[in-house]
Design a protein around this motif. Structure first.
Motif, short mmCIF file in Angstrom:
data_model
loop_
_atom_site.label_atom_id
_atom_site.label_comp_id
_atom_site.label_asym_id
_atom_site.label_seq_id
_atom_site.Cartn_x
_atom_site.Cartn_y
_atom_site.Cartn_z
N ALA A 48 -3.53 14.90 -2.29
CA ALA A 48 -2.29 15.38 -2.93
C ALA A 48 -1.39 16.08 -1.92
O ALA A 48 -0.16 15.89 -1.93
CB ALA A 48 -2.63 16.31 -4.08
N LEU A 49 -1.97 16.88 -1.05
CA LEU A 49 -1.15 17.57 -0.05
C LEU A 49 -0.54 16.60 0.95
O LEU A 49 0.61 16.80 1.38
CB LEU A 49 -2.00 18.61 0.69
CG LEU A 49 -2.34 19.86 -0.11
CD1 LEU A 49 -3.25 20.77 0.70
CD2 LEU A 49 -1.09 20.60 -0.54
N SER A 50 -1.25 15.54 1.31
CA SER A 50 -0.69 14.56 2.24
C SER A 50 0.45 13.78 1.61
O SER A 50 1.47 13.51 2.26
CB SER A 50 -1.77 13.63 2.76
OG SER A 50 -2.27 12.83 1.71
N ILE A 51 0.31 13.44 0.33
CA ILE A 51 1.40 12.75 -0.38
C ILE A 51 2.62 13.67 -0.49
O ILE A 51 3.76 13.24 -0.28
CB ILE A 51 0.94 12.29 -1.77
CG1 ILE A 51 -0.15 11.23 -1.65
CG2 ILE A 51 2.09 11.79 -2.62
CD1 ILE A 51 0.31 9.94 -1.00
N ALA A 52 2.38 14.94 -0.78
CA ALA A 52 3.48 15.90 -0.88
C ALA A 52 4.18 16.07 0.47
O ALA A 52 5.42 16.13 0.54
CB ALA A 52 2.97 17.24 -1.40
N ALA A 53 3.41 16.15 1.55
CA ALA A 53 4.00 16.30 2.88
C ALA A 53 4.82 15.07 3.25
O ALA A 53 5.91 15.19 3.84
CB ALA A 53 2.91 16.54 3.91
N ALA A 54 4.34 13.89 2.91
CA ALA A 54 5.08 12.66 3.20
C ALA A 54 6.39 12.62 2.41
O ALA A 54 7.44 12.23 2.94
CB ALA A 54 4.23 11.44 2.88
N LYS A 59 10.14 12.65 3.97
CA LYS A 59 11.07 11.57 3.65
C LYS A 59 12.42 12.11 3.21
O LYS A 59 13.46 11.65 3.67
CB LYS A 59 10.48 10.67 2.58
CG LYS A 59 11.43 9.56 2.13
CD LYS A 59 10.79 8.70 1.06
CE LYS A 59 11.69 7.69 0.43
NZ LYS A 59 12.63 7.01 1.24
N TYR A 60 12.40 13.09 2.32
CA TYR A 60 13.66 13.57 1.75
C TYR A 60 14.34 14.65 2.57
O TYR A 60 15.52 14.92 2.35
CB TYR A 60 13.44 14.03 0.32
CG TYR A 60 13.15 12.87 -0.59
CD1 TYR A 60 14.11 11.90 -0.85
CD2 TYR A 60 11.89 12.71 -1.16
CE1 TYR A 60 13.84 10.81 -1.65
CE2 TYR A 60 11.61 11.63 -1.98
CZ TYR A 60 12.59 10.68 -2.21
OH TYR A 60 12.31 9.60 -3.01
N THR A 61 13.65 15.27 3.51
CA THR A 61 14.31 16.28 4.33
C THR A 61 14.65 15.79 5.73
O THR A 61 15.49 16.40 6.39
CB THR A 61 13.44 17.55 4.46
OG1 THR A 61 12.20 17.22 5.06
CG2 THR A 61 13.22 18.19 3.10
N VAL A 62 14.00 14.70 6.19
CA VAL A 62 14.26 14.22 7.55
C VAL A 62 14.84 12.81 7.54
O VAL A 62 15.93 12.58 8.08
CB VAL A 62 12.98 14.28 8.40
CG1 VAL A 62 13.22 13.68 9.77
CG2 VAL A 62 12.49 15.70 8.53
#
Length: 76
Positions: A25-31, A35-38
């Motif tokens: 879950a944390l890896s999906i959240a980080a991805a 995606k949306y900030t960079v």
């Protein structure tokens, strides 16, 4: 009064059942955050730049500045 023996059998499987979904879950959240900030702002910046970019105008400016050795400026 003695201490209880630690439960060693199946300890790895027990810890993995707890930690693996959290890590996933944390890896999906980080991805998603990346995606949306960079990547999305970067794609939008490229789109905005190339919307108004004129390659021939840029080429002529570099030619007049003497950047290219094989192209003569139009004043010569």
């Amino acid at each position: 009064m003695s201490l209880a023996k630690p439960a060693m059998r199946g300890l790895l499987a027990k810890r993995l059942r707890f930690h693996l979904p959290i890590a996933f879950a944390l890896s999906i959240a980080a991805a998603a955050v990346f995606k949306y900030t960079v990547t999305e702002p970067r794609k939008q910046a490229y789109a905005d730049f190339y919307k108004e970019y004129d390659a021939m105008k840029e080429f002529n400016a570099m030619k007049e500045a003497g950047v290219f050795q094989s192209v003569r400026p139009s004043g010569e």
